[in-house]
Design an enzyme around this catalytic site. Structure first.
Site, PDB file in Angstrom:
ATOM      1  NE  ARG A  64      31.663  37.808  41.777  1.00 42.82           N
ATOM      2  CZ  ARG A  64      31.068  37.490  42.698  1.00 42.82           C
ATOM      3  NH1 ARG A  64      29.790  37.037  42.145  1.00 42.82           N
ATOM      4  NH2 ARG A  64      31.182  37.000  44.074  1.00 42.82           N
ATOM      5  CG  HIS A  68      33.597  32.939  41.114  1.00 42.49           C
ATOM      6  ND1 HIS A  68      33.013  33.056  42.231  1.00 42.49           N
ATOM      7  CD2 HIS A  68      34.086  34.289  41.027  1.00 42.49           C
ATOM      8  CE1 HIS A  68      33.232  34.117  43.131  1.00 42.49           C
ATOM      9  NE2 HIS A  68      33.733  34.928  42.076  1.00 42.49           N
ATOM     10  CB  VAL A  72      36.575  25.996  41.589  1.00 46.10           C
ATOM     11  CG1 VAL A  72      36.368  24.711  42.570  1.00 46.10           C
ATOM     12  CG2 VAL A  72      36.432  27.180  42.452  1.00 46.10           C
ATOM     13  CB  SER A  78      32.648  22.335  38.369  1.00 44.83           C
ATOM     14  OG  SER A  78      33.558  23.441  38.709  1.00 44.83           O
ATOM     15  CG  ASN A  96      30.580  30.322  44.077  1.00 42.50           C
ATOM     16  OD1 ASN A  96      31.144  31.380  43.654  1.00 42.50           O
ATOM     17  ND2 ASN A  96      30.780  29.267  43.783  1.00 42.50           N
ATOM     18  CG  HIS A 195      36.595  44.041  40.674  1.00 45.29           C
ATOM     19  ND1 HIS A 195      37.304  43.615  41.683  1.00 45.29           N
ATOM     20  CD2 HIS A 195      35.906  42.810  40.264  1.00 45.29           C
ATOM     21  CE1 HIS A 195      37.108  42.429  41.988  1.00 45.29           C
ATOM     22  NE2 HIS A 195      36.228  41.859  41.311  1.00 45.29           N
ATOM     23  CB  THR A 196      36.471  48.321  35.012  1.00 46.58           C
ATOM     24  OG1 THR A 196      36.279  49.956  34.454  1.00 46.58           O
ATOM     25  CG2 THR A 196      36.147  47.630  33.711  1.00 46.58           C
ATOM     26  CG  ASP A 250      35.943  52.539  31.925  1.00 45.49           C
ATOM     27  OD1 ASP A 250      36.111  52.324  33.081  1.00 45.49           O
ATOM     28  OD2 ASP A 250      34.928  53.418  31.832  1.00 45.49           O
TER      29      ASP A 250
END
Length: 322
Positions: A64, A68, A72, A78, A96, A195-196, A250
């Protein structure tokens, strides 16, 4: 019929456009550190592995960080910069704060890399490598990471507040957000397949499980048991984004979406009668297809506005500019 002169001018204009579009990503290379830091990859991966072994959720957190960062103002490290009395970074931006994590792991990796090749490898590139390693360690695909990014000397909390798609977004907003970064609908669905793995806080899915109708009733009941309906109570309670296998990379997230078991509003939007339904079906049917497209989309995301050449710097400490 066009004249030879106008035809030549058109060809020249096209060539210039191609150069402008392809310039930055073309200068990233999987061979960038082959000579200057040959021990880079074997230095990074064991630390990522140890961090995930200590806390499986950390794999998703490290992945992640890269997302993120890239969304940006490009992949420039950054979001690793700390706030100071004279500098406002991105860590306290709405998407964040109390959410983005794994900074200590990045610090540990940066220190180890500085030991084997001081002043050579950027923090921005480390985020790309760490993301790949985290995915692979949790059972996902591996890939050759394009490198050569340099680190930003600036950050933008305002851009972080507006550029990172929130979990409340509908499909049109998600598509628009990704298009603004040069990414396609296929990139959107493939990257949201991340998002698995990972978990979300109750505050980010409360409205979905209590107010929305396109949700499996038994899934909603189970999830409500750890996420009270009253704001301020249990806000930080966690649930797996993929409730079946939140620590395994997966394709089950897509199977869940087809059963209306997406935890976040934005996730379920990918399978809700819209233009991305067919991609969700394809990835639910074939993990291999998902893995292949995920790799391509991670590479595409990694190409977003990198700092190259003499732009930016190579930070000695990822938390502050030199």
């Amino acid at each position: 019929m066009a004249s030879a002169s106008s035809f030549s001018k058109a060809i020249l204009a096209l060539a210039c456009a191609v150069l402008l579009v392809g310039d930055t990503s073309a200068q990233l290379s999987i061979f960038h550190y082959v000579k200057t830091c040959p021990k880079l990859f074997p230095t990074v991966k064991p630390i990522v592995h140890a961090a995930i072994a200590q806390e499986a959720r950390m794999g998703a957190s490290l992945l992640r960080l890269f997302f993120h960062d890239c969304f940006v103002n490009g992949c420039d490290g950054s979001n690793l910069l700390d706030d100071t009395s004279t500098f406002t970074g991105e860590k306290n931006a709405a998407p964040n704060v109390n959410s983005l994590r794994g900074f200590d792991v990045v610090d540990k990796i940066k220190s180890a890399v500085e030991e084997v090749c001081p002043g050579v490898v950027s923090c921005a590139d480390l985020l790309a490598i760490i993301a790949r390693d985290a995915v692979e360690i949790l059972g996902g695909p591996g890939w050759d990471v394009k490198l050569g990014r340099r680190d930003a000397r600036t950050a933008s909390q305002a851009a972080a507040n507006t550029s990172i798609p929130p979990p409340t977004n509908n499909l049109n907003a998600l598509i628009s957000s990704f298009q603004n970064h040069g990414l396609s609908q296929k990139d959107l669905v493939a990257l949201y397949g991340a998002h698995t793995i990972g978990r979300a806080r109750c505050t980010n899915f409360r409205a979905r499980i209590y107010n929305e109708s396109n949700i499996d009733s038994s899934f909603a009941v189970t999830t409500k048991s750890n996420c009270p309906s009253v704001t301020g109570i249990g806000d930080n309670n966690l649930a797996g984004l993929d409730f079946q296998s939140a620590t395994s990379f997966d394709n089950t997230i897509f199977v869940n979406l087809m059963k209306k078991r997406g935890l976040l509003h934005s996730d379920q939007q990918l399978f809700n009668g819209g233009s991305t339904d067919s991609l969700v079906r394809a990835y639910a049917k074939s993990q291999g297809t998902f893995f292949q497209d995920f790799v391509a989309s991670m590479i595409n995301m990694g190409d977003i506005k990198p700092l190259i050449g003499s732009n930016g710097e190579i930070r000695k400490n990822c938390r502050r500019i030199n």
